[in-house]
Design an enzyme around this catalytic site. Structure first.
Site: not given
Ligand SMILES: [Zn+2]
Length: 162
Positions: A59, A61, A89, A92
Site C-alpha cells: 500500500h 503508506e 486501512c 497501514c
C-alpha cells in the site's frame, strides 16, 4: 479521528499525495499516494504497488514508510508525519503505529474508498467484531512451547528493542 483545518503546508503536501495517487493509476498501480514529511521536508514518497509488485502489503503508506526508513537509515519515524491521499486501512494504520510517526493526515476516507471498490471499510468492520465479521478464520493452536521465542528475546542482553 479528528477533522482539522490544515495549514497551507499540510494542504500542499496533501495535494502532492493526491497527485501521486492519481498519476499512479496511469502507471498501473492503485489510486493511492503517500508522503513522509519531517521538519517540513519530504523524506520519501510511496504509491500503491500491489498489482505491479505482486505484493498485497505494498500500500502507498507502507511503501512510503519503507522508503523513508531506508532514506533515514532507521526503523523509527518519530518526528515524522504520514500524509496519505486516503484514510489508512487497518494494516497501514498499524504500520504507522509501528513506525511511531507523530501524526497521520488523510484526505479521502474509508467510505470514499468503498465506493471505488476497495475493502478498507470492510476490514475496519471486521476488526470491530472479528468473531462474526472477519472473513478469514483466525485460530489459536495451544502449544506448551508457545513462549519459547519470547523467552529467547527476554534473555538476549544485546537485543534492539522496538
Ligand atoms: Zn493500507
Amino acid at each position: 479521528m479528528s477533522v482539522d483545518v490544515a495549514t497551507g503546508a499540510e494542504q500542499h503536501w496533501m495535494a502532492q499525495a493526491i497527485d501521486l495517487a492519481t498519476t499512479n493509476v496511469d502507471s498501473g498501480g492503485g489510486p493511492f499516494g503517500a508522503l513522509i514529511v519531517r521538519d517540513g521536508e519530504i523524506i520519501a514518497t510511496g504509491t500503491n504497488k500491489v498489482t505491479v509488485d505482486l505484493d498485497p502489503t505494498a500500500h502507498a503508506e507502507v511503501t512510503a514508510i519503507r522508503n523513508a526508513c531506508r532514506a533515514l537509515g532507521t526503523f523509527k519515524l518519530d518526528g515524522c508525519v504520514l500524509v496519505t491521499s486516503c484514510e489508512p486501512c487497518p494494516m497501514c494504520l498499524a504500520s504507522a503505529l509501528w513506525a511511531r510517526v507523530d501524526r497521520v493526515l488523510f484526505a479521502a476516507d474509508r467510505d470514499d474508498a468503498a465506493e471505488a471498490g476497495f475493502d478498507d471499510r470492510a476490514f475496519y468492520d471486521a476488526f470491530e467484531d472479528p468473531e462474526t465479521k472477519c472473513p478469514t478464520p483466525v485460530v489459536r493452536v495451544e502449544m506448551a512451547s508457545r513462549n519459547a521465542a519470547f523467552d529467547a528475546w527476554r534473555g538476549k542482553s544485546d537485543r534492539v528493542d522496538y
